[in-house]
Design an enzyme around this catalytic site. Sequence first.
Site, PDB file in Angstrom:
ATOM      1  N   LYS A 137      14.866  -6.413  11.901  1.00  0.00           N
ATOM      2  CA  LYS A 137      13.691  -5.600  12.094  1.00  0.00           C
ATOM      3  C   LYS A 137      14.124  -4.222  13.328  1.00  0.00           C
ATOM      4  O   LYS A 137      14.441  -4.603  14.213  1.00  0.00           O
ATOM      5  CB  LYS A 137      12.767  -5.522  12.472  1.00  0.00           C
ATOM      6  N   ASP A 177      11.581   1.211   5.479  1.00  0.00           N
ATOM      7  CA  ASP A 177       9.849   0.089   5.832  1.00  0.00           C
ATOM      8  C   ASP A 177       8.579   1.359   6.025  1.00  0.00           C
ATOM      9  O   ASP A 177       8.707   2.594   4.806  1.00  0.00           O
ATOM     10  CB  ASP A 177       9.869  -0.750   6.498  1.00  0.00           C
TER      11      ASP A 177
HETATM   12  P1  NDP Z   1       4.996   2.979   2.808  1.00  0.00           P
HETATM   13  O1  NDP Z   1       5.194   4.033   3.685  1.00  0.00           O
HETATM   14  O2  NDP Z   1       5.936   3.792   1.189  1.00  0.00           O
HETATM   15  O3  NDP Z   1       3.502   3.583   2.118  1.00  0.00           O
HETATM   16  C1  NDP Z   1       2.964   2.490   2.959  1.00  0.00           C
HETATM   17  C2  NDP Z   1       1.487   2.305   2.465  1.00  0.00           C
HETATM   18  O4  NDP Z   1       0.480   1.127   3.228  1.00  0.00           O
HETATM   19  C3  NDP Z   1       0.939   3.695   2.622  1.00  0.00           C
HETATM   20  O5  NDP Z   1      -0.382   4.371   0.719  1.00  0.00           O
HETATM   21  C4  NDP Z   1      -0.192   3.850   3.591  1.00  0.00           C
HETATM   22  O6  NDP Z   1      -1.334   4.984   3.416  1.00  0.00           O
HETATM   23  C5  NDP Z   1      -0.371   2.101   3.803  1.00  0.00           C
HETATM   24  N1  NDP Z   1      -0.821   2.057   4.603  1.00  0.00           N
HETATM   25  C6  NDP Z   1       0.583   2.125   5.597  1.00  0.00           C
HETATM   26  N2  NDP Z   1      -0.518   1.267   7.406  1.00  0.00           N
HETATM   27  C7  NDP Z   1      -1.484   1.605   6.892  1.00  0.00           C
HETATM   28  C8  NDP Z   1      -2.450   1.218   7.788  1.00  0.00           C
HETATM   29  N3  NDP Z   1      -2.437   0.834   8.919  1.00  0.00           N
HETATM   30  N4  NDP Z   1      -3.844   0.293   6.912  1.00  0.00           N
HETATM   31  C9  NDP Z   1      -4.272   1.183   5.815  1.00  0.00           C
HETATM   32  N5  NDP Z   1      -2.906   1.135   5.206  1.00  0.00           N
HETATM   33  C10 NDP Z   1      -1.575   1.880   5.777  1.00  0.00           C
HETATM   34  O7  NDP Z   1       5.893   1.105   2.895  1.00  0.00           O
HETATM   35  P2  NDP Z   1       6.251   0.348   1.239  1.00  0.00           P
HETATM   36  O8  NDP Z   1       5.595   0.852   0.288  1.00  0.00           O
HETATM   37  O9  NDP Z   1       7.787   0.714   2.125  1.00  0.00           O
HETATM   38  O10 NDP Z   1       5.921  -0.576   2.249  1.00  0.00           O
HETATM   39  C11 NDP Z   1       4.908  -0.627   2.366  1.00  0.00           C
HETATM   40  C12 NDP Z   1       4.447  -2.319   3.110  1.00  0.00           C
HETATM   41  O11 NDP Z   1       5.494  -3.256   2.264  1.00  0.00           O
HETATM   42  C13 NDP Z   1       5.194  -3.025   4.040  1.00  0.00           C
HETATM   43  O12 NDP Z   1       4.239  -3.967   4.316  1.00  0.00           O
HETATM   44  C14 NDP Z   1       6.782  -3.389   4.484  1.00  0.00           C
HETATM   45  O13 NDP Z   1       7.217  -3.509   5.276  1.00  0.00           O
HETATM   46  C15 NDP Z   1       6.739  -3.406   3.011  1.00  0.00           C
HETATM   47  N6  NDP Z   1       7.851  -3.672   2.627  1.00  0.00           N
HETATM   48  C16 NDP Z   1       8.342  -2.414   2.497  1.00  0.00           C
HETATM   49  C17 NDP Z   1       9.628  -3.674   1.570  1.00  0.00           C
HETATM   50  C18 NDP Z   1      10.234  -1.677   1.311  1.00  0.00           C
HETATM   51  O14 NDP Z   1      11.818  -1.665   0.745  1.00  0.00           O
HETATM   52  N7  NDP Z   1       9.711  -0.482   1.545  1.00  0.00           N
HETATM   53  C19 NDP Z   1      10.733  -4.096   1.513  1.00  0.00           C
HETATM   54  C20 NDP Z   1       9.173  -4.873   1.335  1.00  0.00           C
HETATM   55  C21 NDP Z   1       8.040  -5.342   1.669  1.00  0.00           C
HETATM   56  P3  NDP Z   1      -1.279   6.161   3.998  1.00  0.00           P
HETATM   57  O15 NDP Z   1      -0.538   6.896   2.743  1.00  0.00           O
HETATM   58  O16 NDP Z   1      -2.365   6.677   3.888  1.00  0.00           O
HETATM   59  O17 NDP Z   1      -0.047   6.367   5.419  1.00  0.00           O
HETATM   60  O1  2IT Z   2      10.765  -5.653   4.533  1.00  0.00           O
HETATM   61  C1  2IT Z   2      11.807  -5.924   3.987  1.00  0.00           C
HETATM   62  O2  2IT Z   2      11.975  -6.489   3.250  1.00  0.00           O
HETATM   63  C2  2IT Z   2      12.605  -4.273   4.017  1.00  0.00           C
HETATM   64  N1  2IT Z   2      11.538  -3.378   4.967  1.00  0.00           N
HETATM   65  C3  2IT Z   2      13.980  -4.009   3.387  1.00  0.00           C
HETATM   66  C4  2IT Z   2      14.636  -4.427   4.673  1.00  0.00           C
HETATM   67  C5  2IT Z   2      15.856  -4.123   3.483  1.00  0.00           C
HETATM   68  O3  2IT Z   2      17.179  -4.192   4.151  1.00  0.00           O
HETATM   69  O4  2IT Z   2      16.190  -3.378   2.562  1.00  0.00           O
END
Ligand code: NDP
Ligand code: 2IT
Length: 455
Positions: A137, A177
């Site tokens: 990561k 992420d």
């Molecule tokens: P994005 O940046 O697209 O969206 C993040 C969302 O979470 C936004 O709505 C943001 O609000 C909110 N957020 C982030 N930090 C905070 C905080 N500290 N307090 C409150 N709200 C918060 O990210 P993703 O959708 O990609 O990721 C969301 C989660 O999913 C994370 O935990 C990530 O690690 C996990 N994840 C993502 C994957 C991927 O493929 N993208 C894969 C597996 C897991 P705001 O818009 O106001 O910033």
């Molecule tokens: O938390 C996760 O699994 C991710 N942010 C996606 C990682 C990836 O390599 O697609």
Amino acid sequence: MPYQLRNLPPSEKDYKQEFMKELTLKNPGETEFHQAVEEVVDSVIPFILENPKYYHGKILERLVEPDRIISFRVCWEDDKGEIQVNKGFRVQFNNAIGPYKGGLRFHPSVSQSVLKFLGFEQIFKNSLTTLPLGGGKGGSDFDPKGKSNREIMRFCQSYMTELSKHIGENTDIPAGDIGVGAREVSYLYGQYKRLNNKFVGVLTGKGIEYGGSKIRTEATGYGLIYFCQNVLSHIGEDFNGKECIISGSGNVAQFASKKLIELGAKVITLSDSTGFIHVPEGLSSEHLKFVSELKLERKGLAEFSKKFGHEFIPGKKPWHIKADLAFPCATQNEITEDDAITMVNNGVRGVFEGANMPTTAQATKIFLDNKLLFGPGKAANAGGVAISGLEMTQNSMRMSWNEQDVDEKLKQIMAEIHRSCVKYGEEKDFVNYVKGANIAGFIKVAEAMLAYGVY
Ligand code: NDP
Ligand code: 2IT
């Protein structure tokens, strides 16, 4: 077999206590990392003691020490010509079963502890996908909010200038992420290509026109709902008419919502760092389109309320709203013990983690004690990295598969992850998916590490 000469393993309680004590001493102040390790240790220690080769091989002790952590300065110029300095990291945690693989997070809360917890969990998640992927990561404390496109581009180029020395299509393959979506991956990839004069699959989540995979954007959210569908069908249920509360409004939350609506459920909340929206009659595709555009501009959900007139509750999370299922899809530790008690009292039946470690240890205990259907992130959100793995496959083959084929593969992988969790997590009248995911993820990596000897 030198390990056989060692003493007998200790009791479960002594091993756990000693192990956590040493971990805390060696990694002072890294609370998120301690939390992620403790959850795994709780599930895995009994299994290790039943299979002493893992104990004598010191697998757990080796697993919690990353292969390496790369930490660097990222310097860039803002639009006013002022020099800005950020921290950059890549944690290359474990490559026993494949090259390091995991996303990059750009958020002011990023620290070594946060990236170590994410990298550690990624080892088990990637192992569960059935694909040959190690765990890693990375990220930066850079805050993309309020930055212009050109500032984001300059930051990404500077970050990649250093990172490019440490990654490669067979070494370490970053992706997105929080704060890193298609736009950032593209700037990063462009810079890698410029520096190395190579068009290779060194990042995933790329645009479809330049090596990206169909369904990668949707994969984490869709995969989360496919996993939940498997859990429901295991107990003879489906999504029809189920009310769902979702946190977050980014990539994962948006596509989880889309799939839930498609499968007959009602999505009644979304949230962001400013508050949450409550739509009792359920979100529509028009609502989701608006949220997607809003978040591309990194604006807050209050705008949603202005546009559609639905309630926006500032500064709050959605966990007190009555529902059947909950999908935390924002960030770590967003469901506290009090939230969990409220949710259980409200009759929530299942919690599925789209985010990584969104549930605190105390809240997880409450869910498990009350026998809720609880899908831990390692299993439930593995669809994203799984399709990243398939993007790597397509890049190596210099081919691209169609949407239907990739979606079908995603469904199969999520079903396989569900089967693995049931295999190792089934108890008398209940499946403990936390235990199942941790043990199933552990075995493959542990066997590879044992096979390599002492290193
Ligand atoms: P994005 O940046 O697209 O969206 C993040 C969302 O979470 C936004 O709505 C943001 O609000 C909110 N957020 C982030 N930090 C905070 C905080 N500290 N307090 C409150 N709200 C918060 O990210 P993703 O959708 O990609 O990721 C969301 C989660 O999913 C994370 O935990 C990530 O690690 C996990 N994840 C993502 C994957 C991927 O493929 N993208 C894969 C597996 C897991 P705001 O818009 O106001 O910033
Ligand atoms: O938390 C996760 O699994 C991710 N942010 C996606 C990682 C990836 O390599 O697609």
